[in-house]
Design a protein around this motif. Structure first.
Motif: not given
Length: 143
Positions: A11-18, A65-67, A108-114, A135-141
């Motif tokens: 559900g993070s922004d990075n995951a949305h871009r991915a 919601e994310a799905l 995404g390169a990073k999510g919102k995990s603790a 694995v295709l990693v999508v960066n924050s940009a």
């Protein structure tokens, strides 16, 4: 080349871009897209302060919601199979990938995990080290 693509979302922004990249690839290859949200089970909660079932239900709702967002973006031209799972995120993604014959994981390169690392999120890093599925990693940009 790709018949089944998986996007792992938290559900993070990075995951949305991915998810956007995964949807583009699914359209390009005519692939089925699998969207997975994993409820982290390694996090402990103090029952005197937080009810674990309430937390689990809130996380399940976040996941749904994310799905739903991925499913909505895929309409009408991408078949999206979605799943909320519980466990250790990278283990669940690897297990799902193996069971469903996934050809590519997009995340995404990073999510919102603790549980974070400096350069990559811990789930992303674990998937890369496992070396079991591309694995295709999508960066924050998002590029």
């Amino acid at each position: 080349m790709y018949d089944r693509i998986l996007v792992a979302t938290d559900g993070s922004d990075n995951a949305h871009r991915a998810a956007g990249h995964a949807l583009d690839l699914a359209r390009q290859y005519g692939a089925e897209l699998h969207a997975v949200y994993v409820i982290e089970t390694r996090t402990g909660y103090d029952n005197a302060i937080v009810d674990p079932e309430t937390v689990r239900q809130n996380l399940r709702e976040d996941g749904e919601e994310a799905l739903t967002a991925v499913e909505t973006e895929g309409k009408p031209d991408v078949t999206v199979v979605s799943s909320v799972r519980e466990g250790v995120p990278h283990e669940e993604v690897l297990s799902y990938s193996e069971n469903q014959g996934i050809d590519l994981v997009v995340m995404g390169a990073k999510g919102k995990s603790a549980f974070k690392t400096i350069l990559l999120g811990s789930t992303t890093e674990a998937l890369l080290w496992a070396d079991q599925v591309p694995v295709l990693v999508v960066n924050s940009a998002g590029k």
